[in-house]
Design a protein around this motif. Structure first.
Motif, PDB file in Angstrom:
ATOM      1  N   GLN A  58       0.951  -1.246  -0.118  1.00 24.12           N
ATOM      2  CA  GLN A  58      -0.008   0.203  -0.041  1.00 24.12           C
ATOM      3  C   GLN A  58       1.041   1.343   0.081  1.00 24.12           C
ATOM      4  O   GLN A  58       0.525   2.269  -0.557  1.00 24.12           O
ATOM      5  CB  GLN A  58      -1.005  -0.050   1.285  1.00 24.12           C
ATOM      6  CG  GLN A  58      -2.057  -1.010   0.986  1.00 24.12           C
ATOM      7  CD  GLN A  58      -3.006  -0.763  -0.359  1.00 24.12           C
ATOM      8  OE1 GLN A  58      -3.216   0.135  -0.709  1.00 24.12           O
ATOM      9  NE2 GLN A  58      -3.388  -1.875  -0.844  1.00 24.12           N
ATOM     10  N   GLN A  59       1.898   1.283   0.697  1.00 29.45           N
ATOM     11  CA  GLN A  59       2.892   2.302   0.699  1.00 29.45           C
ATOM     12  C   GLN A  59       3.586   2.713  -0.713  1.00 29.45           C
ATOM     13  O   GLN A  59       3.444   3.856  -1.070  1.00 29.45           O
ATOM     14  CB  GLN A  59       4.114   2.200   1.700  1.00 29.45           C
ATOM     15  CG  GLN A  59       3.461   2.341   3.238  1.00 29.45           C
ATOM     16  CD  GLN A  59       4.461   1.973   4.084  1.00 29.45           C
ATOM     17  OE1 GLN A  59       5.639   1.655   3.730  1.00 29.45           O
ATOM     18  NE2 GLN A  59       3.951   1.754   5.390  1.00 29.45           N
ATOM     19  N   ILE A  60       3.855   1.603  -1.373  1.00 32.76           N
ATOM     20  CA  ILE A  60       4.509   1.618  -2.804  1.00 32.76           C
ATOM     21  C   ILE A  60       3.285   2.091  -3.581  1.00 32.76           C
ATOM     22  O   ILE A  60       3.536   3.131  -4.620  1.00 32.76           O
ATOM     23  CB  ILE A  60       4.866   0.328  -3.279  1.00 32.76           C
ATOM     24  CG1 ILE A  60       6.016  -0.044  -2.525  1.00 32.76           C
ATOM     25  CG2 ILE A  60       5.086   0.101  -4.747  1.00 32.76           C
ATOM     26  CD1 ILE A  60       6.435  -1.702  -2.645  1.00 32.76           C
ATOM     27  N   MET A  61       2.058   1.765  -3.568  1.00 29.65           N
ATOM     28  CA  MET A  61       0.965   2.061  -4.234  1.00 29.65           C
ATOM     29  C   MET A  61       0.708   3.649  -4.167  1.00 29.65           C
ATOM     30  O   MET A  61       0.264   4.432  -5.213  1.00 29.65           O
ATOM     31  CB  MET A  61      -0.386   1.480  -3.969  1.00 29.65           C
ATOM     32  CG  MET A  61      -0.394  -0.154  -4.602  1.00 29.65           C
ATOM     33  SD  MET A  61       0.072  -0.249  -6.402  1.00 29.65           S
ATOM     34  CE  MET A  61      -1.447  -0.133  -6.901  1.00 29.65           C
ATOM     35  N   PHE A  62       0.841   3.962  -2.826  1.00 33.68           N
ATOM     36  CA  PHE A  62       0.652   5.506  -2.361  1.00 33.68           C
ATOM     37  C   PHE A  62       1.683   6.289  -3.181  1.00 33.68           C
ATOM     38  O   PHE A  62       1.416   7.317  -3.840  1.00 33.68           O
ATOM     39  CB  PHE A  62       0.789   5.523  -1.041  1.00 33.68           C
ATOM     40  CG  PHE A  62       0.471   6.925  -0.587  1.00 33.68           C
ATOM     41  CD1 PHE A  62      -0.692   7.467  -0.269  1.00 33.68           C
ATOM     42  CD2 PHE A  62       1.464   8.078  -0.126  1.00 33.68           C
ATOM     43  CE1 PHE A  62      -1.194   8.760   0.196  1.00 33.68           C
ATOM     44  CE2 PHE A  62       1.438   9.214   0.212  1.00 33.68           C
ATOM     45  CZ  PHE A  62       0.055   9.638   0.450  1.00 33.68           C
ATOM     46  N   MET A  63       2.928   6.004  -3.140  1.00 35.64           N
ATOM     47  CA  MET A  63       4.011   6.811  -3.720  1.00 35.64           C
ATOM     48  C   MET A  63       3.981   6.640  -5.282  1.00 35.64           C
ATOM     49  O   MET A  63       4.147   7.594  -5.909  1.00 35.64           O
ATOM     50  CB  MET A  63       5.316   5.998  -3.151  1.00 35.64           C
ATOM     51  CG  MET A  63       5.691   6.169  -1.802  1.00 35.64           C
ATOM     52  SD  MET A  63       5.392   8.029  -1.239  1.00 35.64           S
ATOM     53  CE  MET A  63       6.918   8.754  -1.901  1.00 35.64           C
ATOM     54  N   LYS A  64       3.347   5.733  -5.954  1.00 37.91           N
ATOM     55  CA  LYS A  64       3.193   5.648  -7.306  1.00 37.91           C
ATOM     56  C   LYS A  64       2.214   6.424  -7.674  1.00 37.91           C
ATOM     57  O   LYS A  64       2.430   7.169  -8.676  1.00 37.91           O
ATOM     58  CB  LYS A  64       2.808   3.797  -7.524  1.00 37.91           C
ATOM     59  CG  LYS A  64       2.308   3.626  -9.119  1.00 37.91           C
ATOM     60  CD  LYS A  64       0.880   3.664  -9.497  1.00 37.91           C
ATOM     61  CE  LYS A  64       0.166   2.999  -8.620  1.00 37.91           C
ATOM     62  NZ  LYS A  64      -1.511   3.338  -8.964  1.00 37.91           N
ATOM     63  N   ASN A  65       1.150   6.477  -7.015  1.00 40.37           N
ATOM     64  CA  ASN A  65       0.140   7.541  -7.304  1.00 40.37           C
ATOM     65  C   ASN A  65       0.663   9.069  -7.133  1.00 40.37           C
ATOM     66  O   ASN A  65       0.363   9.846  -8.161  1.00 40.37           O
ATOM     67  CB  ASN A  65      -1.212   7.223  -6.267  1.00 40.37           C
ATOM     68  CG  ASN A  65      -2.218   6.366  -6.835  1.00 40.37           C
ATOM     69  OD1 ASN A  65      -1.812   5.450  -7.298  1.00 40.37           O
ATOM     70  ND2 ASN A  65      -3.447   6.655  -6.577  1.00 40.37           N
ATOM     71  N   LEU A  66       1.337   9.344  -6.149  1.00 38.37           N
ATOM     72  CA  LEU A  66       1.977  10.435  -6.019  1.00 38.37           C
ATOM     73  C   LEU A  66       3.039  11.002  -7.309  1.00 38.37           C
ATOM     74  O   LEU A  66       3.007  12.208  -7.708  1.00 38.37           O
ATOM     75  CB  LEU A  66       2.618  10.757  -4.779  1.00 38.37           C
ATOM     76  CG  LEU A  66       1.860  11.041  -3.466  1.00 38.37           C
ATOM     77  CD1 LEU A  66       2.548  10.955  -2.178  1.00 38.37           C
ATOM     78  CD2 LEU A  66       0.589  11.890  -3.604  1.00 38.37           C
ATOM     79  N   ALA A  67       3.692   9.933  -7.423  1.00 44.81           N
ATOM     80  CA  ALA A  67       4.972  10.191  -8.677  1.00 44.81           C
ATOM     81  C   ALA A  67       4.034  10.306 -10.185  1.00 44.81           C
ATOM     82  O   ALA A  67       4.282  11.277 -10.713  1.00 44.81           O
ATOM     83  CB  ALA A  67       5.662   8.742  -8.836  1.00 44.81           C
ATOM     84  N   MET A  68       2.706   9.610 -10.179  1.00 44.81           N
ATOM     85  CA  MET A  68       2.079   9.950 -11.406  1.00 44.81           C
ATOM     86  C   MET A  68       1.530  11.218 -11.274  1.00 44.81           C
ATOM     87  O   MET A  68       1.453  11.777 -12.481  1.00 44.81           O
ATOM     88  CB  MET A  68       1.074   8.849 -11.674  1.00 44.81           C
ATOM     89  CG  MET A  68       1.516   7.428 -11.836  1.00 44.81           C
ATOM     90  SD  MET A  68       0.117   6.087 -11.705  1.00 44.81           S
ATOM     91  CE  MET A  68      -1.368   6.797 -11.834  1.00 44.81           C
TER      92      MET A  68
END
Length: 149
Positions: free
Chosen positions: A114-124
């Motif tokens: 979930q932390q990776i997905m959170f950061m992925k969304n912020l990077a996008m």
């Protein structure tokens, strides 16, 4: 030669390369293709068999499943609009907001995924905000011709 000078040379070489109109236009087109693909694929995946599962997942975090058609429309429509460079600044801004909001709602768990997905969304969202600022480039339906550098 110092390490600082090497990096300045590399930076200068890249800066010179991206000021060439054909290379710049191609690079922005590839960036739009890469950025749009996650939205198109994700929206398409929510259709058919994935629809009920996504509605359930939305309901499990307190988001009404009735919003799913809007999510799908934003992902597929926004993704295609970004891909083709149509109303790119507006669409990129909306998709960036969508990424941030969905990160805050769906990806705040403590587990590593979930932390990776959170950061992925912020990077996008960061990349989409760059499209908001710089536009779609020459090879787009928007057809912006100002320098993208």
């Amino acid at each position: 030669m110092s390490t600082t000078n090497i990096f300045k040379q590399f930076n200068g070489s890249i800066a010179n390369l991206v000021t060439k109109p054909a290379f710049n236009a191609t690079l922005v087109l590839v960036a739009r293709l890469l950025a749009s693909s996650i939205f198109i694929v994700s929206g398409y995946g929510k259709l058919g068999a994935g629809y009920a599962g996504m509605q359930g997942y939305m309901a499990s975090v307190g988001v009404p499943g009735a919003l799913l058609p809007f999510v799908i429309a934003l992902e597929i429509g926004g993704g295609l609009s970004l891909l083709f460079g149509f109303q790119t600044r507006l669409v990129a801004f909306l998709l960036a907001g969508f990424c941030i909001i969905s990160a805050m709602i769906f990806h705040t768990g403590a587990d590593q995924m979930q932390q990776i997905m959170f950061m992925k969304n912020l990077a996008m969202a960061g990349g989409l905000l760059a499209f908001t600022v710089f536009g779609a480039g020459r090879l787009s339906l928007d057809g912006e011709t100002r320098s993208q550098a």
